[in-house]
Design a protein around this motif. Structure first.
Motif, PDB file in Angstrom:
ATOM      1  N   LEU A 367       0.830  -1.209   0.000  1.00  0.00           N
ATOM      2  CA  LEU A 367       0.000   0.000   0.000  1.00  0.00           C
ATOM      3  C   LEU A 367       0.864   1.257   0.000  1.00  0.00           C
ATOM      4  O   LEU A 367       0.518   2.266  -0.636  1.00  0.00           O
ATOM      5  CB  LEU A 367      -0.932  -0.016   1.207  1.00  0.00           C
ATOM      6  N   SER A 368       1.977   1.207   0.718  1.00  0.00           N
ATOM      7  CA  SER A 368       2.884   2.364   0.744  1.00  0.00           C
ATOM      8  C   SER A 368       3.482   2.610  -0.630  1.00  0.00           C
ATOM      9  O   SER A 368       3.605   3.766  -1.076  1.00  0.00           O
ATOM     10  CB  SER A 368       3.999   2.147   1.769  1.00  0.00           C
ATOM     11  N   GLU A 369       3.875   1.521  -1.325  1.00  0.00           N
ATOM     12  CA  GLU A 369       4.421   1.666  -2.667  1.00  0.00           C
ATOM     13  C   GLU A 369       3.400   2.233  -3.643  1.00  0.00           C
ATOM     14  O   GLU A 369       3.761   2.883  -4.627  1.00  0.00           O
ATOM     15  CB  GLU A 369       4.928   0.316  -3.168  1.00  0.00           C
ATOM     16  N   ALA A 370       2.111   1.996  -3.352  1.00  0.00           N
ATOM     17  CA  ALA A 370       1.045   2.556  -4.195  1.00  0.00           C
ATOM     18  C   ALA A 370       0.736   4.005  -3.827  1.00  0.00           C
ATOM     19  O   ALA A 370      -0.128   4.623  -4.450  1.00  0.00           O
ATOM     20  CB  ALA A 370      -0.212   1.712  -4.071  1.00  0.00           C
ATOM     21  N   GLY A 371       1.422   4.533  -2.805  1.00  0.00           N
ATOM     22  CA  GLY A 371       1.257   5.943  -2.450  1.00  0.00           C
ATOM     23  C   GLY A 371       0.417   6.225  -1.229  1.00  0.00           C
ATOM     24  O   GLY A 371       0.190   7.384  -0.876  1.00  0.00           O
ATOM     25  N   ALA A 372      -0.061   5.178  -0.543  1.00  0.00           N
ATOM     26  CA  ALA A 372      -0.946   5.391   0.604  1.00  0.00           C
ATOM     27  C   ALA A 372      -0.158   5.701   1.871  1.00  0.00           C
ATOM     28  O   ALA A 372       0.990   5.275   2.035  1.00  0.00           O
ATOM     29  CB  ALA A 372      -1.814   4.154   0.835  1.00  0.00           C
ATOM     30  N   GLU A 373      -0.789   6.433   2.769  1.00  0.00           N
ATOM     31  CA  GLU A 373      -0.286   6.588   4.129  1.00  0.00           C
ATOM     32  C   GLU A 373      -0.953   5.505   4.962  1.00  0.00           C
ATOM     33  O   GLU A 373      -2.173   5.493   5.117  1.00  0.00           O
ATOM     34  CB  GLU A 373      -0.631   7.968   4.685  1.00  0.00           C
ATOM     35  N   VAL A 374      -0.169   4.594   5.472  1.00  0.00           N
ATOM     36  CA  VAL A 374      -0.715   3.442   6.195  1.00  0.00           C
ATOM     37  C   VAL A 374      -0.968   3.807   7.648  1.00  0.00           C
ATOM     38  O   VAL A 374      -0.081   4.337   8.332  1.00  0.00           O
ATOM     39  CB  VAL A 374       0.231   2.230   6.099  1.00  0.00           C
ATOM     40  N   ILE A 375      -2.183   3.527   8.114  1.00  0.00           N
ATOM     41  CA  ILE A 375      -2.547   3.679   9.524  1.00  0.00           C
ATOM     42  C   ILE A 375      -2.429   2.297  10.163  1.00  0.00           C
ATOM     43  O   ILE A 375      -3.084   1.361   9.760  1.00  0.00           O
ATOM     44  CB  ILE A 375      -3.988   4.206   9.689  1.00  0.00           C
ATOM     45  N   GLY A 376      -1.585   2.161  11.160  1.00  0.00           N
ATOM     46  CA  GLY A 376      -1.327   0.862  11.771  1.00  0.00           C
ATOM     47  C   GLY A 376      -0.004   0.304  11.290  1.00  0.00           C
ATOM     48  O   GLY A 376       0.957   1.072  11.123  1.00  0.00           O
ATOM     49  N   PRO A 377       0.061  -0.999  11.036  1.00  0.00           N
ATOM     50  CA  PRO A 377      -1.008  -1.997  11.151  1.00  0.00           C
ATOM     51  C   PRO A 377      -1.421  -2.260  12.601  1.00  0.00           C
ATOM     52  O   PRO A 377      -0.613  -2.149  13.513  1.00  0.00           O
ATOM     53  CB  PRO A 377      -0.379  -3.271  10.558  1.00  0.00           C
ATOM     54  N   ALA A 378      -2.695  -2.622  12.757  1.00  0.00           N
ATOM     55  CA  ALA A 378      -3.226  -3.033  14.054  1.00  0.00           C
ATOM     56  C   ALA A 378      -3.326  -4.553  14.065  1.00  0.00           C
ATOM     57  O   ALA A 378      -3.921  -5.138  13.158  1.00  0.00           O
ATOM     58  CB  ALA A 378      -4.596  -2.415  14.284  1.00  0.00           C
ATOM     59  N   TYR A 379      -2.726  -5.175  15.078  1.00  0.00           N
ATOM     60  CA  TYR A 379      -2.711  -6.633  15.161  1.00  0.00           C
ATOM     61  C   TYR A 379      -3.766  -7.191  16.113  1.00  0.00           C
ATOM     62  O   TYR A 379      -4.067  -8.374  16.071  1.00  0.00           O
ATOM     63  CB  TYR A 379      -1.329  -7.114  15.620  1.00  0.00           C
ATOM     64  N   GLU A 380      -4.297  -6.338  16.973  1.00  0.00           N
ATOM     65  CA  GLU A 380      -5.297  -6.749  17.956  1.00  0.00           C
ATOM     66  C   GLU A 380      -6.530  -5.859  17.820  1.00  0.00           C
ATOM     67  O   GLU A 380      -6.457  -4.743  17.295  1.00  0.00           O
ATOM     68  CB  GLU A 380      -4.752  -6.648  19.386  1.00  0.00           C
ATOM     69  N   LEU A 381      -7.667  -6.348  18.314  1.00  0.00           N
ATOM     70  CA  LEU A 381      -8.910  -5.590  18.221  1.00  0.00           C
ATOM     71  C   LEU A 381      -8.792  -4.248  18.931  1.00  0.00           C
ATOM     72  O   LEU A 381      -9.226  -3.213  18.407  1.00  0.00           O
ATOM     73  CB  LEU A 381     -10.061  -6.416  18.812  1.00  0.00           C
ATOM     74  N   GLU A 382      -8.192  -4.256  20.135  1.00  0.00           N
ATOM     75  CA  GLU A 382      -8.072  -3.010  20.897  1.00  0.00           C
ATOM     76  C   GLU A 382      -7.194  -1.999  20.162  1.00  0.00           C
ATOM     77  O   GLU A 382      -7.482  -0.793  20.174  1.00  0.00           O
ATOM     78  CB  GLU A 382      -7.482  -3.299  22.284  1.00  0.00           C
ATOM     79  N   GLU A 383      -6.123  -2.481  19.517  1.00  0.00           N
ATOM     80  CA  GLU A 383      -5.266  -1.579  18.744  1.00  0.00           C
ATOM     81  C   GLU A 383      -6.056  -0.920  17.617  1.00  0.00           C
ATOM     82  O   GLU A 383      -5.937   0.289  17.374  1.00  0.00           O
ATOM     83  CB  GLU A 383      -4.097  -2.358  18.150  1.00  0.00           C
ATOM     84  N   ALA A 384      -6.857  -1.731  16.930  1.00  0.00           N
ATOM     85  CA  ALA A 384      -7.640  -1.206  15.814  1.00  0.00           C
ATOM     86  C   ALA A 384      -8.656  -0.164  16.292  1.00  0.00           C
ATOM     87  O   ALA A 384      -8.806   0.901  15.677  1.00  0.00           O
ATOM     88  CB  ALA A 384      -8.351  -2.346  15.091  1.00  0.00           C
ATOM     89  N   MET A 385      -9.353  -0.467  17.380  1.00  0.00           N
ATOM     90  CA  MET A 385     -10.352   0.467  17.896  1.00  0.00           C
ATOM     91  C   MET A 385      -9.697   1.785  18.312  1.00  0.00           C
ATOM     92  O   MET A 385     -10.282   2.868  18.142  1.00  0.00           O
ATOM     93  CB  MET A 385     -11.087  -0.159  19.087  1.00  0.00           C
TER      94      MET A 385
END
Length: 461
Positions: A367-385
């Motif tokens: 995703l970064s190579e495609a130009g996106a700013e990556v949020i995360g990655p989140a590996y656990e539910l609490e991290e994602a929330m």
């Protein structure tokens, strides 16, 4: 607790009781213990313990005697589990004994009071669980070995990294589809119809047909047929009938004694020429598939279209499983990305929620190579929330995070009208996990598929 209540408690717990007076060398067996073990109820000579020892399974007797000898040497509680041969009918059961040793005035063991319980059901469950774990370990190693072989053979016959990744990813997905169907049937067998539908169902709507009787294959045969169908379909899309709008593929299968025969017939496509170079796909079809099916394979490059005949012997056919999964209709909802160049995600903010660290890192890179700013990655539910309060334009969600559903994250994104794509290994047949209106990409996948799917979401939004 009075005596009556104690009796009720022992009966409710399925326990039998006994007493051993070591001073008088007398054993007292209760009625409940007699029902469990078949040993007659009442008082009898203990014979130094031999009165019960003779019913201990010979294979367990040495360990049992050693443990009892040590336990009788000190006051306190002791336990033992062993197989016992019932005194009345000779059946072997598993029992658990727990007792308390009381010392006499001379400091020597004088009395043992204990209970006995039939634990046969628990032991059977434990043995079944161990058998399943051993079987799972065997299957995982077989799958890993197959993947390794696919990678090595594909690499030997490709001239570029891009070609290797495309070919290997397709073969890996075919293997994954077969394993998904086998898992749904508890590895008892996969239906030929489901294997064909998984490969052709979403490939070229209106240009493929298939028909045949209900027929189930063993895991080994299912994997072999799935790979063979994938090779035929890939060739048809690149060079054969499915490369033209008027082209058509018809697949038929039928019982042949104990085995079966499947035919693949292409028509309406460009004029066919035999391949100049033999790749791994040709080797797989002509040599590997036949052997794995205990039969043979014939591939003919007829001018009007490729024709293939796969014959399988009786060892390839499995009985109808008790659990038969639905046909893999969900494949039609899977995001299949055409090779139209790299995705452009410049300026977009994409959340990654994925519990497999290596896969998450690969997604982040893609995703970064495609130009996106990556949020995360989140590996656990609490991290994602915890990341949901940040500006997010799109998200990539694994359906299951270490055994926990990603639904709370998906619901929060849906409320904010943030589009997302599921990249999951779960083979649900009703579309996206949780019933969400979202694209689905099944593992194993090429990460460029995910980037392209996210780009499509952003364009649609």
């Amino acid at each position: 607790m009075n005596h009556d209540r104690l009796e009720l408690a022992l009966e409710a717990a399925g326990l039998g009781e006994f007493e051993w007076d070591l001073t008088r060398d007398v054993l007292v067996v209760s009625k409940r213990m007699a029902e469990i073990t078949g040993v007659p109820a009442g008082e009898m000579p203990a014979e130094g313990g031999r009165a019960l020892d003779r019913y201990v399974h010979p294979d367990d007797l040495p360990q049992y005697l050693d443990g009892r000898s040590r336990n009788l040497g000190a006051e306190g509680r002791y336990e033992a589990e062993f197989r016992q041969v019932r005194a009345d009918d000779g059946r072997t059961i598993w029992v658990r004994i727990a007792g308390v040793v009381t010392m006499g005035s001379d400091g020597r063991p004088a009395h043992v009071a204990g209970i006995i319980q039939d634990i046969s059901e628990r032991k059977i469950e434990e043995e079944h669980r161990q058998t399943l774990m051993a079987e799972l370990d065997h299957r995982v190693k077989n799958v890993l070995a197959a993947v390794q072989a696919l990678a090595q053979q594909t690499a030997k016959r490709t001239t570029s990294l891009e070609s290797f990744l495309a070919n290997f990813a397709g073969r890996l997905k075919a293997l994954g589809s077969a394993n998904e169907l086998l898992t749904a049937a508890r590895w008892r067998g996969a239906a030929v119809e489901h294997l064909v539908a998984a490969e052709l169902g979403a490939l070229a709507p209106g240009q493929t047909t298939w028909d045949g009787p209900e027929l189930f294959l063993t895991p080994r045969a299912a994997n072999a047929l799935s790979l063979a169908l994938h090779e035929l379909a890939t060739n048809a899309v690149k060079f054969g009938a499915l490369s033209a709008e008027a082209g058509h593929v018809d697949v038929r299968w039928a019982h042949t004694g104990g085995g079966f025969e499947l035919t693949w017939a292409e028509s309406g496509g460009p004029r066919v020429q035999p391949p100049v170079r033999r790749g791994f796909g040709s080797t797989l079809l002509e040599q590997v598939t036949g052997r794995e099916l205990n039969g043979d394979t014939l591939v003919e490059y007829r001018p009007g279209g490729v024709y293939a005949r796969l014959r399988a012997g009786a060892p390839a056919v499995a009985p109808r499983p008790e659990t038969v999964p639905e046909a893999p209709a969900a494949r039609s909802t899977e995001t299949i990305v055409a090779s139209s160049g790299p995705a452009d995600l410049k300026g977009s903010r994409v959340l990654i929620v994925e519990d497999a660290v290596l896969l998450a890192l690969e997604l982040e890179t893609s995703l970064s190579e495609a130009g996106a700013e990556v949020i995360g990655p989140a590996y656990e539910l609490e991290e994602a929330m915890a990341l949901l309060d940040r500006p997010i334009d799109a998200a990539v969600l694994d359906a299951n995070l270490n055994g926990r559903s990603v639904t709370p994250v998906a619901e929060a994104l849906a409320r904010r009208q943030v589009p997302f794509v599921f990249a999951t290994g779960y083979g649900e047949t009703g579309g996206a996990p949780g019933g969400f209106d979202a694209p689905v990409i099944r593992k194993p996948y090429d990460v460029t598929q995910v980037a392209a799917a996210v780009a499509e979401l952003l364009r649609a939004g």
